[in-house]
Design an enzyme around this catalytic site. Structure first.
Site, short mmCIF file in Angstrom:
data_model
loop_
_atom_site.label_atom_id
_atom_site.label_comp_id
_atom_site.label_asym_id
_atom_site.label_seq_id
_atom_site.Cartn_x
_atom_site.Cartn_y
_atom_site.Cartn_z
N GLY A 1 -19.02 3.90 20.15
CA GLY A 1 -18.43 3.74 21.10
C GLY A 1 -17.45 2.27 21.06
O GLY A 1 -16.91 1.73 21.08
N CYS A 2 -18.71 1.00 20.67
CA CYS A 2 -18.63 -0.23 20.33
C CYS A 2 -17.47 -0.48 19.21
O CYS A 2 -16.51 -1.52 19.40
CB CYS A 2 -19.76 -0.89 19.65
N THR A 3 -17.23 0.43 18.39
CA THR A 3 -16.26 0.27 17.01
C THR A 3 -14.74 0.34 16.99
O THR A 3 -14.03 -0.58 17.33
CB THR A 3 -17.00 0.11 16.13
#
Length: 153
Positions: free
Chosen positions: A43-45
């Site tokens: 998700g962060c990527t």
């Protein structure tokens, strides 16, 4: 914890590449300040890539984007290089800024509780006032929603 309409808490943190960045450095510009749990997770990527892909549009609308996590500058450098990220990644290893913005929260996964960053985004106007916030962010189409808010500010 800042409230919409109040002054955004100032801070100084190291960023990818090693320089220090202060929120007050960007007075006169809109700031998208987003907090994310961890470098190089799915998700962060996706979130960092989405903000990077729209960076030119944010800049054209007078905004800078700052991503914050507890990861070290060294981890940020690897994350940035691996995915070709264009947004500034700030390191809040001590959680000071996360706590001041109210994103350091108790979380739970698989029945275990732990402390972590709640994915959140804050839009700060050119005078340093918090104009909008998104908490418990879902990554899909978030960058586009924030861009629309920046353009409307």
């Amino acid at each position: 914890m800042p409230q919409t309409g109040s002054a955004a808490p100032d801070f100084t943190l190291p960023r990818d590449g090693g320089e220090e960045v202060s929120l007050s450095d960007f007075r006169g510009q809109k700031v998208v300040l987003y907090f994310y749990p961890k470098d190089d997770t799915s998700g962060c990527t996706k979130q960092a890539i989405a903000f990077s892909e729209h960076l030119g549009e944010f800049e054209a609308a007078g905004a800078v984007i700052l991503g914050v996590s507890k990861d070290s500058v060294k981890k940020h450098d690897k994350f940035r290089d691996k995915h070709g990220l264009k947004v500034a990644l700030l390191s809040d290893e001590e959680s000071d800024v996360c706590e001041r913005y109210g994103v350091w929260k108790e979380k739970s996964m698989y029945g275990k509780t732990y402390m972590g960053i709640e994915r959140s985004t804050f839009l700060i106007d050119a005078e340093g006032v918090l104009s909008e916030e998104w908490r418990k962010v879902k990554v899909s189409e978030h960058a586009e929603a924030v861009l629309e808010a920046v353009k409307a500010l």
